[in-house]
Design an enzyme around this catalytic site. Structure first.
Site, PDB file in Angstrom:
ATOM      1  CG  ASN A  47      70.331  48.164  24.870  1.00 16.08           C
ATOM      2  OD1 ASN A  47      70.702  48.094  26.041  1.00 16.08           O
ATOM      3  ND2 ASN A  47      71.016  48.792  23.950  1.00 16.08           N
TER       4      ASN A  47
ATOM      5  N   GLY B 162      73.156  54.148  29.409  1.00 11.63           N
ATOM      6  CA  GLY B 162      71.825  54.669  29.110  1.00 11.63           C
ATOM      7  C   GLY B 162      71.934  55.963  28.326  1.00 11.63           C
ATOM      8  CB  SER B 163      69.452  58.574  27.645  1.00  6.89           C
ATOM      9  OG  SER B 163      69.176  59.129  28.912  1.00  6.89           O
TER      10      SER B 163
ATOM     11  CD  GLU C  79      77.765  52.081  26.331  1.00 12.46           C
ATOM     12  OE1 GLU C  79      77.331  52.894  25.484  1.00 12.46           O
ATOM     13  OE2 GLU C  79      77.290  50.964  26.509  1.00 12.46           O
ATOM     14  CG  LEU C  80      76.477  58.614  28.584  1.00 16.55           C
ATOM     15  CD1 LEU C  80      76.750  60.082  28.866  1.00 16.55           C
ATOM     16  CD2 LEU C  80      75.478  58.042  29.588  1.00 16.55           C
TER      17      LEU C  80
ATOM     18  CB  CYS D  16      74.908  52.561  22.609  1.00 15.02           C
ATOM     19  SG  CYS D  16      73.903  52.591  24.047  1.00 15.02           S
TER      20      CYS D  16
ATOM     21  CD  GLU E  40      80.667  49.424  30.609  1.00 18.79           C
ATOM     22  OE1 GLU E  40      80.011  49.090  29.612  1.00 18.79           O
ATOM     23  OE2 GLU E  40      80.144  49.766  31.685  1.00 18.79           O
TER      24      GLU E  40
END
Ligand code: SIN
Length: 481
Positions: free
Chosen positions: A155, A232-233, A254-255, A288, A460
């Site tokens: 993304n 991601g997921s 980072e979900l 996200c 981040e």
């Protein structure tokens, strides 16, 4: 703009060499119409292993350079990215279907991490602590962890890579990057420009391959890798965490998210509509931090809904490269079907579709507004990751807080109010890593991005983003005469 095709690469970059892989090439298609954009070589875990070995061998030299030397190379890299912004944006729009203006915005955002950490490289300061006996002296230093495996999604084909690797590179870590196979072309352009900027061989490796599970497992289990950073997921994040546990490997995750956007009765409704539009429909809802649930006070519900629907109707839907388009295709047909599933479920449970609600074709799903949303509907609990905007009603602040926090996720949250006391109470009570007050956009290289609960851990961006890539070492000198 020069010819963007000159910046399309089909090989992976391992140990300073462009490497073709094994077997059949992979077709990269434009999500807006399914047409082929390019073909890239496929690579497997043997290539991941080679990349890890190269990054491991390069680590002593790269971490041994002065901060100023590393910073100089990163600055050149930043300049090259900005110089080629139009070409990269064109490639990104083709492979991701992101509208061109958003692609350019992403390049500014992503390059921003490179510039910011090039500056920060020189400030990886430690500290001294007063000795705890008369003859002792205590020093604390921060050292780079070593090889970093960076696993990134489609993304943000550029910014998710730079957000992870710029801090890591700046303090001396070396990299094995595994970008999404849906958008490898932007990623490979980034490596090409890094090579031109002068990173020594082995410092920045990138491996493109379609066996994401095997490649991820190798990165997590290979003892030469010191740290994994994944976006991601939540489902995949949990698998990686398990795989990293054998080696007690450092990990940043980072979900997923389930961001609420709360509109209080004292809010400026026009601002709230603008924020909800930006927060919900940025990249067609595929981030996200996109708004998942809109919670509106009953007294301003109708006014907000009317204005929000009007704004959604004004979005221009189309392929990323078409002039004026600000709402693109979804990444694949599965995503389109997923949106239809959310809408059908909501309709069955009493949801009212005021705009959209029906797929346009296998690539496009329209901006969709649903009122009468309830906690029983699927999108109340699940991450939508697409352009469906459910609107819930609430009566009191307590109810709004309870509804907003009623999720396993904890990445981003937003609220609109002009009441000072409420704004402070809300910012403290929302169980999220990121809180936007009177804004629907919160991303920048200078701030700590990250979540809590099932949205992961680690930060981040900003000085906090460096902490995930260093070991803290305490050095005690005794017997000082
Ligand atoms: C994401 O979707 O993971 C990142 C969104 C952002 O950086 O704003």
């Amino acid at each position: 703009m020069s010819n963007y095709k000159d910046l399309i690469f089909d090989k992976s970059f391992i140990n300073g060499e462009w490497t073709d892989g094994t077997g059949k090439k992979l077709e990269i298609t434009n999500p807006a119409d399914g047409t082929e954009v390019a073909k890239v070589y496929n690579h497997d875990i043997s290539h991941v292993k080679k990349a890890i070995d190269a990054a491991h061998d390069a680590f002593p030299t790269w971490s041994g350079k002065t901060a100023k030397e590393r910073s100089g190379i990163m600055k050149k890299w930043f300049d090259l990215i900005m110089k080629n912004k139009d070409e990269i944006a064109h490639i990104m729009a083709l492979e991701s279907a992101k509208p061109l203006a958003e692609c350019k915005g992403e390049i500014d955002y992503g390059a921003g991490f490179v510039e910011w950490y090039a500056e920060q490289a020189k400030r990886n300061n430690g500290s001294t602590i007063p000795g705890y006996t008369e003859d002792r002296r205590v020093k604390v230093i921060k050292q780079p962890v070593g090889v970093v495996g960076a696993i990134t999604p489609w993304n943000f084909p550029l910014a998710m890579i730079t957000r992870k690797i710029a801090p890591a590179l700046s303090i001396g870590c070396t990299i094995v990057s595994r970008p999404s196979i849906s958008t490898p072309l932007t990623a490979l352009t980034l490596v090409h420009l890094a090579e031109k900027a002068g990173f020594p061989k082995g410092v920045f490796n990138m491996v493109i391959g379609d066996d994401s599970s095997a490649m991820g497992k190798e990165l997590c289990e290979n003892p030469k890798v010191a740290k994994i950073s994944f976006t991601g997921s939540t489902r995949v994040g949990k698998i990686l965490m398990e795989q990293c546990s054998q080696d007690l490997k450092r990990l940043s995750l980072e979900l997923g998210g389930n961001a609420p956007l709360i509109v209080f009765e004292d809010a400026n409704i026009d601002d709230a509509v603008e924020g909800a539009m930006a927060g919900k429909f940025r990249f067609s809802g595929q981030t996200c931090v996109c708004v998942n649930r809109i919670l509106v006070h009953e007294n301003v519900h109708n006014e907000f809904v009317e204005k929000f629907v009007k704004a959604a109707q004004n979005l221009k839907i189309g392929p990323g490269l078409e002039e004026g388009v600000n709402f693109g295709a979804l990444i694949n047909t599965k995503a389109v079907e997923k949106m239809q599933g959310f809408v059908d479920d909501a309709k069955e449970k009493g949801g009212k579709v005021l705009h959209g609600g029906k797929k346009i074709d296998d690539h496009f799903y329209p901006p969709t507004v649903i009122t009468n949303a309830t906690p029983e509907m699927k999108f109340a609990k699940e991450e939508i990751f697409g352009p469906v905007a459910p609107i819930f009603k609430f009566k009191t602040e307590e109810e709004a807080i309870q509804m907003a926090n009623d999720t396993v996720y904890g990445l981003a949250s937003y609220y609109y109010t002009n009441d000072l006391n409420r704004s402070i109470r809300m910012s403290e009570q929302l169980e999220y890593g990121i809180v936007g007050l009177n804004t629907g956009l919160i991303s920048n290289e200078s701030v700590p991005f990250g979540g809590i609960k099932h949205s992961g851990f680690g930060r981040e961006g900003s000085v906090y983003g460096l902490e995930d890539f260093v070991h803290i070492k305490y050095i005690c000198t005794g017997n000082v005469k």
